[in-house]
Scaffold this motif. Sequence first.
Motif, PDB file in Angstrom:
ATOM      1  N   TYR A  28      17.862 -15.822 -12.769  1.00 42.79           N
ATOM      2  CA  TYR A  28      16.488 -15.561 -12.060  1.00 42.79           C
ATOM      3  C   TYR A  28      15.958 -14.334 -12.752  1.00 42.79           C
ATOM      4  O   TYR A  28      16.569 -13.481 -13.297  1.00 42.79           O
ATOM      5  CB  TYR A  28      16.944 -15.370 -10.525  1.00 42.79           C
ATOM      6  N   ASP A  29      14.718 -14.283 -12.430  1.00 42.92           N
ATOM      7  CA  ASP A  29      13.850 -12.904 -12.660  1.00 42.92           C
ATOM      8  C   ASP A  29      14.181 -12.598 -14.262  1.00 42.92           C
ATOM      9  O   ASP A  29      14.318 -11.443 -14.565  1.00 42.92           O
ATOM     10  CB  ASP A  29      14.162 -11.839 -12.049  1.00 42.92           C
ATOM     11  N   LEU A  30      14.079 -13.647 -15.141  1.00 45.22           N
ATOM     12  CA  LEU A  30      14.261 -13.494 -16.694  1.00 45.22           C
ATOM     13  C   LEU A  30      13.090 -12.652 -17.313  1.00 45.22           C
ATOM     14  O   LEU A  30      12.157 -13.489 -17.034  1.00 45.22           O
ATOM     15  CB  LEU A  30      14.766 -14.679 -17.055  1.00 45.22           C
ATOM     16  N   THR A  31      13.097 -11.625 -17.808  1.00 40.79           N
ATOM     17  CA  THR A  31      12.156 -10.974 -18.514  1.00 40.79           C
ATOM     18  C   THR A  31      12.337 -10.600 -19.664  1.00 40.79           C
ATOM     19  O   THR A  31      13.357 -10.062 -20.130  1.00 40.79           O
ATOM     20  CB  THR A  31      11.771  -9.524 -17.655  1.00 40.79           C
ATOM     21  N   ILE A  32      11.450 -10.844 -20.731  1.00 39.82           N
ATOM     22  CA  ILE A  32      11.805 -10.927 -22.051  1.00 39.82           C
ATOM     23  C   ILE A  32      10.686  -9.784 -22.603  1.00 39.82           C
ATOM     24  O   ILE A  32       9.570  -9.933 -22.594  1.00 39.82           O
ATOM     25  CB  ILE A  32      11.550 -12.318 -22.807  1.00 39.82           C
ATOM     26  N   ASP A  33      10.866  -8.962 -23.373  1.00 41.36           N
ATOM     27  CA  ASP A  33      10.250  -7.973 -24.207  1.00 41.36           C
ATOM     28  C   ASP A  33      10.159  -8.480 -25.869  1.00 41.36           C
ATOM     29  O   ASP A  33      11.351  -8.248 -26.283  1.00 41.36           O
ATOM     30  CB  ASP A  33      10.903  -6.667 -23.902  1.00 41.36           C
ATOM     31  N   ILE A  34       8.974  -8.329 -26.278  1.00 45.05           N
ATOM     32  CA  ILE A  34       8.832  -8.686 -27.707  1.00 45.05           C
ATOM     33  C   ILE A  34       7.991  -7.530 -28.289  1.00 45.05           C
ATOM     34  O   ILE A  34       7.016  -7.102 -27.580  1.00 45.05           O
ATOM     35  CB  ILE A  34       8.534 -10.039 -27.992  1.00 45.05           C
ATOM     36  N   GLU A  35       8.039  -7.560 -29.700  1.00 42.41           N
ATOM     37  CA  GLU A  35       6.977  -6.891 -30.391  1.00 42.41           C
ATOM     38  C   GLU A  35       6.636  -7.789 -31.414  1.00 42.41           C
ATOM     39  O   GLU A  35       7.388  -8.695 -31.793  1.00 42.41           O
ATOM     40  CB  GLU A  35       7.500  -5.682 -31.237  1.00 42.41           C
ATOM     41  N   GLY A  36       5.439  -7.946 -31.817  1.00 39.29           N
ATOM     42  CA  GLY A  36       4.823  -8.852 -32.509  1.00 39.29           C
ATOM     43  C   GLY A  36       3.486  -8.431 -33.361  1.00 39.29           C
ATOM     44  O   GLY A  36       2.719  -7.703 -32.802  1.00 39.29           O
ATOM     45  N   THR A  37       3.358  -9.174 -34.339  1.00 38.32           N
ATOM     46  CA  THR A  37       2.034  -8.993 -35.153  1.00 38.32           C
ATOM     47  C   THR A  37       1.119 -10.390 -34.645  1.00 38.32           C
ATOM     48  O   THR A  37       1.652 -11.559 -34.759  1.00 38.32           O
ATOM     49  CB  THR A  37       2.410  -9.268 -36.659  1.00 38.32           C
ATOM     50  N   SER A  38       0.105 -10.031 -34.386  1.00 36.76           N
ATOM     51  CA  SER A  38      -1.097 -10.918 -33.875  1.00 36.76           C
ATOM     52  C   SER A  38      -2.192 -11.092 -34.967  1.00 36.76           C
ATOM     53  O   SER A  38      -2.492 -10.246 -35.451  1.00 36.76           O
ATOM     54  CB  SER A  38      -1.539 -10.657 -32.420  1.00 36.76           C
ATOM     55  N   LEU A  39      -2.728 -12.197 -35.009  1.00 37.26           N
ATOM     56  CA  LEU A  39      -3.723 -12.406 -35.894  1.00 37.26           C
ATOM     57  C   LEU A  39      -5.090 -12.726 -34.917  1.00 37.26           C
ATOM     58  O   LEU A  39      -5.254 -13.234 -33.921  1.00 37.26           O
ATOM     59  CB  LEU A  39      -3.645 -13.918 -36.492  1.00 37.26           C
ATOM     60  N   HIS A  40      -5.875 -12.104 -35.440  1.00 39.92           N
ATOM     61  CA  HIS A  40      -7.401 -11.905 -34.497  1.00 39.92           C
ATOM     62  C   HIS A  40      -8.537 -12.516 -35.454  1.00 39.92           C
ATOM     63  O   HIS A  40      -8.564 -12.073 -36.531  1.00 39.92           O
ATOM     64  CB  HIS A  40      -7.573 -10.589 -33.922  1.00 39.92           C
ATOM     65  N   GLY A  41      -9.514 -13.226 -34.884  1.00 40.81           N
ATOM     66  CA  GLY A  41     -10.540 -13.686 -35.620  1.00 40.81           C
ATOM     67  C   GLY A  41      -9.978 -14.764 -36.488  1.00 40.81           C
ATOM     68  O   GLY A  41      -8.985 -15.291 -36.630  1.00 40.81           O
ATOM     69  N   GLU A  42     -11.262 -15.108 -37.414  1.00 41.40           N
ATOM     70  CA  GLU A  42     -10.983 -16.129 -38.356  1.00 41.40           C
ATOM     71  C   GLU A  42     -11.708 -15.961 -39.843  1.00 41.40           C
ATOM     72  O   GLU A  42     -12.598 -15.134 -39.667  1.00 41.40           O
ATOM     73  CB  GLU A  42     -11.405 -17.612 -37.680  1.00 41.40           C
ATOM     74  N   HIS A  43     -11.325 -16.421 -40.718  1.00 44.47           N
ATOM     75  CA  HIS A  43     -11.989 -16.500 -41.762  1.00 44.47           C
ATOM     76  C   HIS A  43     -12.159 -14.959 -42.433  1.00 44.47           C
ATOM     77  O   HIS A  43     -11.223 -14.331 -42.600  1.00 44.47           O
ATOM     78  CB  HIS A  43     -13.160 -17.260 -41.851  1.00 44.47           C
TER      79      HIS A  43
END
Length: 227
Positions: free
Chosen positions: A99-114
């Motif tokens: 129960y109450d599983l919480t996950i913390d992540i760090e990540g690189t995200s991609l914004h926009g296109e082309h």
Amino acid sequence: MAETAGETPGGRSASRWREIIKHTITGITALGIFGALVFQGVGTYLQYLVSRDQLAQSTEENDDRLRDQASKIAVWATDTLGNGRVEIHVMNRSLGPVYDLTIDIEGTSLHGEHQAVRYGYGVYDFGFGTLAPCTLIMISGNDGLYRSAKPKEKLKLIGVAIEALEFRDGVGRRWYQTGGELTQDDAEHLKYGERRTTAIQDGEYDERASLSMRKVKTGKPEDCTEK
């Protein structure tokens, strides 16, 4: 010294022997009672030791059982989707829910296109109220998560690091995993939270957001067992 009337030397001797025998019997009786009490006390103490050892063994076995369930909760990320995008796996191999599983992540995200594409590095968290037994959940980093505050904006993750997680086991005990170590001691988890908060305040991340799941794939672990 004059003898008492009616008392002879033989009578006095017999009286003394009767007193000696009486006191001897009393002493033997008292000694027997004392021995019985000692024997009973020793037996009670030995029974206490046996009960204590049985309780300790039962507690240890119960702790092992609970740790066994906790050790079957795992979260990891893989680059299986191509184009540098990732998939997050959340697994419960035990026969009971957590129960109450919480996950913390760090990540690189991609914004926009082309030509307008840009990259950002953020710290995120998401979770489950209940993670069902014998469950494997796969979340696409491309379209499986979105920012809770911006549900219409897709979050595209192209790189993920699992930083920490916490959850409650089947009997309500809270577990923490930070740096790969599973423990009930929240000291390292709190230190991680403090470091993360400081890093956010210092501008080391482009964003901080809570995430929700848009769509997931589910499966069943091959080795779903509980000892």
